[in-house]
Design a protein around this motif. Structure first.
Motif, PDB file in Angstrom:
ATOM      1  N   LEU A 167     -27.684 -36.872   6.266  1.00 34.18           N
ATOM      2  CA  LEU A 167     -26.901 -36.319   5.493  1.00 34.18           C
ATOM      3  C   LEU A 167     -25.718 -36.997   5.411  1.00 34.18           C
ATOM      4  O   LEU A 167     -25.077 -36.959   4.174  1.00 34.18           O
ATOM      5  CB  LEU A 167     -26.454 -34.641   6.143  1.00 34.18           C
ATOM      6  CG  LEU A 167     -27.571 -33.467   6.395  1.00 34.18           C
ATOM      7  CD1 LEU A 167     -26.883 -32.577   7.196  1.00 34.18           C
ATOM      8  CD2 LEU A 167     -27.738 -33.018   4.892  1.00 34.18           C
ATOM      9  N   VAL A 170     -22.427 -28.433   5.482  1.00 29.94           N
ATOM     10  CA  VAL A 170     -21.929 -29.130   4.326  1.00 29.94           C
ATOM     11  C   VAL A 170     -21.425 -28.583   3.214  1.00 29.94           C
ATOM     12  O   VAL A 170     -21.861 -27.520   2.706  1.00 29.94           O
ATOM     13  CB  VAL A 170     -23.462 -29.652   3.906  1.00 29.94           C
ATOM     14  CG1 VAL A 170     -23.345 -30.676   2.524  1.00 29.94           C
ATOM     15  CG2 VAL A 170     -24.118 -30.450   4.839  1.00 29.94           C
ATOM     16  N   ALA A 174     -20.743 -28.710  -0.156  1.00 27.71           N
ATOM     17  CA  ALA A 174     -21.298 -29.120  -1.381  1.00 27.71           C
ATOM     18  C   ALA A 174     -20.169 -29.009  -2.565  1.00 27.71           C
ATOM     19  O   ALA A 174     -19.410 -27.999  -2.673  1.00 27.71           O
ATOM     20  CB  ALA A 174     -22.411 -28.608  -1.812  1.00 27.71           C
ATOM     21  N   ASP A 205     -24.874 -32.814  -4.866  1.00 31.42           N
ATOM     22  CA  ASP A 205     -25.060 -32.497  -3.429  1.00 31.42           C
ATOM     23  C   ASP A 205     -25.933 -31.706  -2.740  1.00 31.42           C
ATOM     24  O   ASP A 205     -26.359 -31.704  -1.859  1.00 31.42           O
ATOM     25  CB  ASP A 205     -23.470 -32.023  -3.196  1.00 31.42           C
ATOM     26  CG  ASP A 205     -22.475 -32.967  -3.140  1.00 31.42           C
ATOM     27  OD1 ASP A 205     -22.790 -34.127  -3.312  1.00 31.42           O
ATOM     28  OD2 ASP A 205     -21.071 -32.774  -3.212  1.00 31.42           O
ATOM     29  N   VAL A 206     -26.109 -30.491  -3.710  1.00 33.25           N
ATOM     30  CA  VAL A 206     -27.100 -29.450  -3.121  1.00 33.25           C
ATOM     31  C   VAL A 206     -28.487 -29.970  -3.257  1.00 33.25           C
ATOM     32  O   VAL A 206     -29.111 -29.587  -2.248  1.00 33.25           O
ATOM     33  CB  VAL A 206     -26.977 -28.171  -4.082  1.00 33.25           C
ATOM     34  CG1 VAL A 206     -28.027 -27.152  -3.504  1.00 33.25           C
ATOM     35  CG2 VAL A 206     -25.676 -27.569  -3.793  1.00 33.25           C
ATOM     36  N   VAL A 235     -28.985 -32.298  -0.058  1.00 34.27           N
ATOM     37  CA  VAL A 235     -29.282 -31.587   1.059  1.00 34.27           C
ATOM     38  C   VAL A 235     -30.597 -30.962   1.176  1.00 34.27           C
ATOM     39  O   VAL A 235     -31.459 -31.074   2.162  1.00 34.27           O
ATOM     40  CB  VAL A 235     -28.209 -30.362   1.254  1.00 34.27           C
ATOM     41  CG1 VAL A 235     -28.624 -29.428   2.101  1.00 34.27           C
ATOM     42  CG2 VAL A 235     -26.672 -30.775   1.557  1.00 34.27           C
ATOM     43  N   VAL A 255     -31.995 -24.083   6.079  1.00 36.69           N
ATOM     44  CA  VAL A 255     -30.831 -24.126   5.409  1.00 36.69           C
ATOM     45  C   VAL A 255     -30.397 -23.042   4.984  1.00 36.69           C
ATOM     46  O   VAL A 255     -31.209 -22.189   4.532  1.00 36.69           O
ATOM     47  CB  VAL A 255     -30.937 -25.102   3.851  1.00 36.69           C
ATOM     48  CG1 VAL A 255     -29.415 -24.934   3.279  1.00 36.69           C
ATOM     49  CG2 VAL A 255     -31.186 -26.482   4.263  1.00 36.69           C
ATOM     50  N   PRO A 287     -27.851 -20.970   2.714  1.00 45.26           N
ATOM     51  CA  PRO A 287     -26.784 -21.065   1.789  1.00 45.26           C
ATOM     52  C   PRO A 287     -25.406 -19.859   2.090  1.00 45.26           C
ATOM     53  O   PRO A 287     -25.757 -19.054   2.802  1.00 45.26           O
ATOM     54  CB  PRO A 287     -27.322 -20.602   0.385  1.00 45.26           C
ATOM     55  CG  PRO A 287     -28.883 -20.923   0.624  1.00 45.26           C
ATOM     56  CD  PRO A 287     -28.767 -20.503   2.179  1.00 45.26           C
ATOM     57  N   LEU A 322     -25.024 -24.461   4.160  1.00 38.68           N
ATOM     58  CA  LEU A 322     -24.662 -25.133   2.898  1.00 38.68           C
ATOM     59  C   LEU A 322     -23.767 -24.335   2.325  1.00 38.68           C
ATOM     60  O   LEU A 322     -23.806 -23.486   1.818  1.00 38.68           O
ATOM     61  CB  LEU A 322     -25.957 -25.301   2.116  1.00 38.68           C
ATOM     62  CG  LEU A 322     -25.846 -25.748   0.810  1.00 38.68           C
ATOM     63  CD1 LEU A 322     -25.124 -27.218   0.658  1.00 38.68           C
ATOM     64  CD2 LEU A 322     -27.097 -25.951   0.081  1.00 38.68           C
TER      65      LEU A 322
END
Length: 454
Positions: free
Chosen positions: A9, A44, A46, A51-52, A55, A66, A68, A88
């Motif tokens: 990452l 992270v 983003a 970026d997303v 990931v 992950v 969100p 995320l």
């Protein structure tokens, strides 16, 4: 494996990868008070679609779950991130990319706050109608993930009525553009509606094309009505609905919730046992509609007061919006979210009263009376929800289903209600929905453990 994932990452995203103890701890919980088990691998932050995608490519390659996350204001544990998972965060993706008043649409990133969006839209003479009580602190992406509603949805609709299209990053990093920019569009299956309310298990929403409305022309008139008990208030709200008048807002607060908010805001103590309806009309006919509603409420036994002006009206609505912080003053809370047909509101309040007696609990309850969405609050000494509260909550869920209602009107299933989902859907539909989710996410790495109990 932990070091490998974080290293991968950081190689792609640099300092957007956050492993500070404070951030990892915050990612474990939302406003529900429920926290995931274990410590996330990383948060992270983003800042772009790329970026997303990065990931999700890494997550797929390493089989890493992950979760969100928007602002973390959910009430069902849907964004809680546990051990071995990546949180995320979309909060930094908060731009309004396009406003087209002539077409009544806007294109936005998911991290913008609901209230901030409407502040930016107002100079253009338009607004986005979904109006959750958390509008000042919740993101548009979070609203979409849970299919949020709010105080105004009885007249102006919920999130599903206000989204034309979505940009969605799949579990493997592919980007889909769903929906359309036109008012009409029936090409293929409606995947946009499928994603709305899916709580992050189908993909990561990275952009939204929103359907806007013109700002309401005319006045707003707000009135309140006190009743001797919550059932009387519920009967009165049903009478308003049956009259054919469509208020913009119709909110019901039972005696315990009303008293708690008055204490929090240092307002005068309401009469013992009093429940309150707060109703707002808007538009060119607002005055006539308010007078007609006041007559209905008076005939139903209500003591009616009309706000002197719009400023006083907003103050009255602030009482309703203060419910959640008021509940926090009483102890830890499990905030529930059942919906029933509007005519069944009195029967649902009867069921809540029975459950209070049977389990020895006090369950402060408010309702979006205009659409039959109730928020019973179970108050307890935290941090863990006692077994008696879960038993009472299950009884409440089954009562709502028996009245033709649903487990959740706007908060979502998350982790808190997943054990009862099959009771509402039935086994065949439960399996079909789970299988659909696997088409989008074959490895099961998107928000695992949410919505569908394993």
């Amino acid at each position: 494996m932990t070091v490998d994932v974080v290293t991968l990452l950081r190689a792609e995203l640099g300092d957007r990868v956050d492993v500070s103890p404070a951030s990892l701890s915050a990612a474990r919980a939302d406003k529900s008070g429920h926290a995931a088990t274990g410590t996330p691998l990383a948060v992270v932050h983003a800042a772009s679609v790329e970026d997303v995608q990065a990931v999700m490519r890494i997550a797929t390659a390493t089989r890493t779950p992950v979760v969100p996350r928007g602002a973390g204001t959910g009430l069902a544990g849907g964004a809680n991130t546990g051990g071995g998972e990546i949180s995320l965060s979309l909060r930094a993706m908060n731009l309004v990319r396009e406003i087209r008043p002539a077409d009544l649409l806007a294109v936005v990133e998911p991290g913008i706050l609901n209230a901030e969006l409407n502040a930016l839209l107002e100079p253009h003479g338009v607004w986005w109608a979904p109006d959750p009580a958390s509008r000042a602190i919740s993101t548009v992406g979070g609203n979409i993930a849970t299919g949020a509603g709010g105080l105004l949805c009885a007249k102006y609709g919920v999130v599903r009525d206000a989204v034309l299209g979505l940009d969605l990053v799949l579990a493997d990093g592919r980007l889909l553009r769903l929906g359309h920019r036109s008012v009409k569009g029936v090409t293929g299956l409606d995947l946009t509606s499928l994603v709305i309310g899916s709580e992050g298990i189908l993909g990561v929403v990275v952009g939204a094309t929103l359907k806007l409305r013109r700002l309401v022309v005319g006045e707003r008139v707000t009135l309140t009505a006190l009743f001797d008990g919550v059932r009387s208030a519920a009967v009165a709200s049903a009478a308003v609905t049956a009259s054919g008048i469509q208020p913009a807002v119709m909110e019901l607060m039972d005696a315990t919730s009303l008293a708690a908010v008055h204490r929090l805001l240092s307002l005068s103590t309401p009469p013992p046992g009093a429940a309150q309806l707060t109703i707002q009309t808007d538009g060119p006919a607002a005055g006539d509609e308010a007078r007609a509603i006041a007559e209905v409420l008076h005939l139903a036994g209500g003591h009616v007061s009309v706000a002197a002006d719009e400023a006083e009206g907003e103050t009255l609505l602030a009482v309703r919006r203060a419910l959640h912080p008021a509940m926090e003053t009483l102890g830890a809370t499990l905030i529930e979210d059942v919906s029933v047909p509007r005519s069944a509101l009195p029967a649902m309040f009867d069921a809540i009263a029975r459950i209070e007696r049977q389990y020895g609990l006090v369950i402060p309850t408010v309702a979006h009376a205009g659409d039959g969405n109730l928020h019973p609050n179970f108050v307890f000494d935290g941090p863990d929800v006692p077994d008696v509260v879960w038993s009472a909550a299950e009884d409440l869920f089954r009562a709502a289903l028996a009245l033709g209602g649903t487990l959740t009107g706007e908060h979502g299933i998350g982790v808190l209600k997943r054990r009862w989902l099959a009771d509402e859907l039935g086994d065949d539909q439960w399996l079909l929905q789970r299988d659909i989710a696997r088409v989008f996410d074959p490895l099961g790495i998107l928000n695992p453990g949410k919505v569908f109990a394993t």
